[in-house]
Design a protein around this motif. Structure first.
Motif, PDB file in Angstrom:
ATOM      1  N   TRP A 134      -6.601  10.602  27.332  1.00 46.59           N
ATOM      2  CA  TRP A 134      -6.770  10.528  25.886  1.00 46.59           C
ATOM      3  C   TRP A 134      -6.163   9.243  25.334  1.00 46.59           C
ATOM      4  N   ASN A 135      -6.736   8.750  24.231  1.00 52.67           N
ATOM      5  CA  ASN A 135      -6.049   7.765  23.392  1.00 52.67           C
ATOM      6  C   ASN A 135      -4.997   8.556  22.626  1.00 52.67           C
ATOM      7  N   GLU A 136      -3.751   8.091  22.635  1.00 44.30           N
ATOM      8  CA  GLU A 136      -2.677   8.875  22.019  1.00 44.30           C
ATOM      9  C   GLU A 136      -1.718   7.979  21.242  1.00 44.30           C
ATOM     10  N   ASP A 137      -1.155   8.583  20.188  1.00 48.87           N
ATOM     11  CA  ASP A 137      -0.110   7.941  19.396  1.00 48.87           C
ATOM     12  C   ASP A 137      -0.592   6.611  18.826  1.00 48.87           C
ATOM     13  N   ILE A 138      -1.608   6.722  17.982  1.00 47.78           N
ATOM     14  CA  ILE A 138      -2.245   5.557  17.359  1.00 47.78           C
ATOM     15  C   ILE A 138      -1.936   5.597  15.857  1.00 47.78           C
ATOM     16  N   ILE A 139      -1.482   4.495  15.317  1.00 51.75           N
ATOM     17  CA  ILE A 139      -1.219   4.387  13.878  1.00 51.75           C
ATOM     18  C   ILE A 139      -2.093   3.285  13.305  1.00 51.75           C
ATOM     19  N   VAL A 140      -2.908   3.643  12.309  1.00 57.25           N
ATOM     20  CA  VAL A 140      -3.745   2.697  11.573  1.00 57.25           C
ATOM     21  C   VAL A 140      -3.256   2.771  10.130  1.00 57.25           C
ATOM     22  N   TYR A 141      -2.496   1.766   9.707  1.00 59.69           N
ATOM     23  CA  TYR A 141      -1.747   1.863   8.459  1.00 59.69           C
ATOM     24  C   TYR A 141      -1.861   0.573   7.648  1.00 59.69           C
ATOM     25  N   GLY A 142      -2.207   0.740   6.374  1.00 57.78           N
ATOM     26  CA  GLY A 142      -2.159  -0.378   5.436  1.00 57.78           C
ATOM     27  C   GLY A 142      -3.209  -1.443   5.666  1.00 57.78           C
TER      28      GLY A 142
END
Length: 194
Positions: A134-142
């Motif tokens: 899996w793709n895990e622990d992804i943050i797309v922010y701002g």
């Protein structure tokens, strides 16, 4: 790394590969225009940082099929920040980059922040994992993600523990058969916060 050609892909890729070989660190792109003819592949333990949206990386030619501008394939501990990325203008044609930023292949611990992504099929795309990776622990922010041929920000295909927050996602192409969205959560995603 300086470059003097009309294509910055080799210079940027060289810098990423060199920093990765040293164990990781920051690849800094100064303010300026960086036309590329093919994808740039991020490596483990790399922070790719621009000097704000005046750092502009653009797919300046019609790319080979299914190519993003920035590809993250099974990487760990990567950040992309403070730059503008374009899959080519206009996004109304399919002959542009698959994604501005593509996060897939079981990537882990990735942050995309303060990126202006536009003019690709998917300006920011998280997907392409598998049941066992899996793709895990992804943050797309701002970020701003706009002028997509399909969806502006997408999380799909075996992605979990994803945070999509404080973004502007707008101007997905109005094509009824594609079902365009500003933000789309699709097949096989778990534990997503929007």
């Amino acid at each position: 790394t300086e470059y003097s050609s009309s294509d910055a892909v080799m210079a940027i890729q060289y810098a990423i590969d060199k920093v990765n070989a040293l164990g990781g660190g920051v690849v800094f792109l100064r303010r300026g225009y960086y036309p590329v003819s093919d994808r740039i592949i991020l490596r483990d333990n790399i922070v790719l940082r621009g000097e704000g949206w005046g750092t502009f990386v653009e797919m300046a030619t019609t790319p080979p099929a299914q190519r993003p501008v920035f590809g993250l394939y099974g990487v760990r501990n990567v950040a992309i920040m403070n730059l503008k990325v374009s899959g080519g203008e206009p996004a109304e044609t399919e002959n542009r980059a698959e994604a501005g930023v593509f996060i897939g292949g079981g990537s882990k611990n990735v942050v995309v922040t303060n990126v202006y992504a536009r003019g690709a099929k998917y300006p920011i795309y998280i997907g392409g994992g598998s049941q066992n990776n899996w793709n895990e622990d992804i943050i797309v922010y701002g970020n701003i993600a706009e002028y997509a041929y399909d969806d502006c920000i997408t999380a799909t295909l075996y992605s979990r523990r994803v945070i999509i927050a404080n973004n502007i996602a707008r101007y997905a192409k109005d094509t009824p058969d594609l079902g365009n969205s500003g933000i789309e959560l699709d097949d096989s995603v778990e534990d997503v916060i929007v």
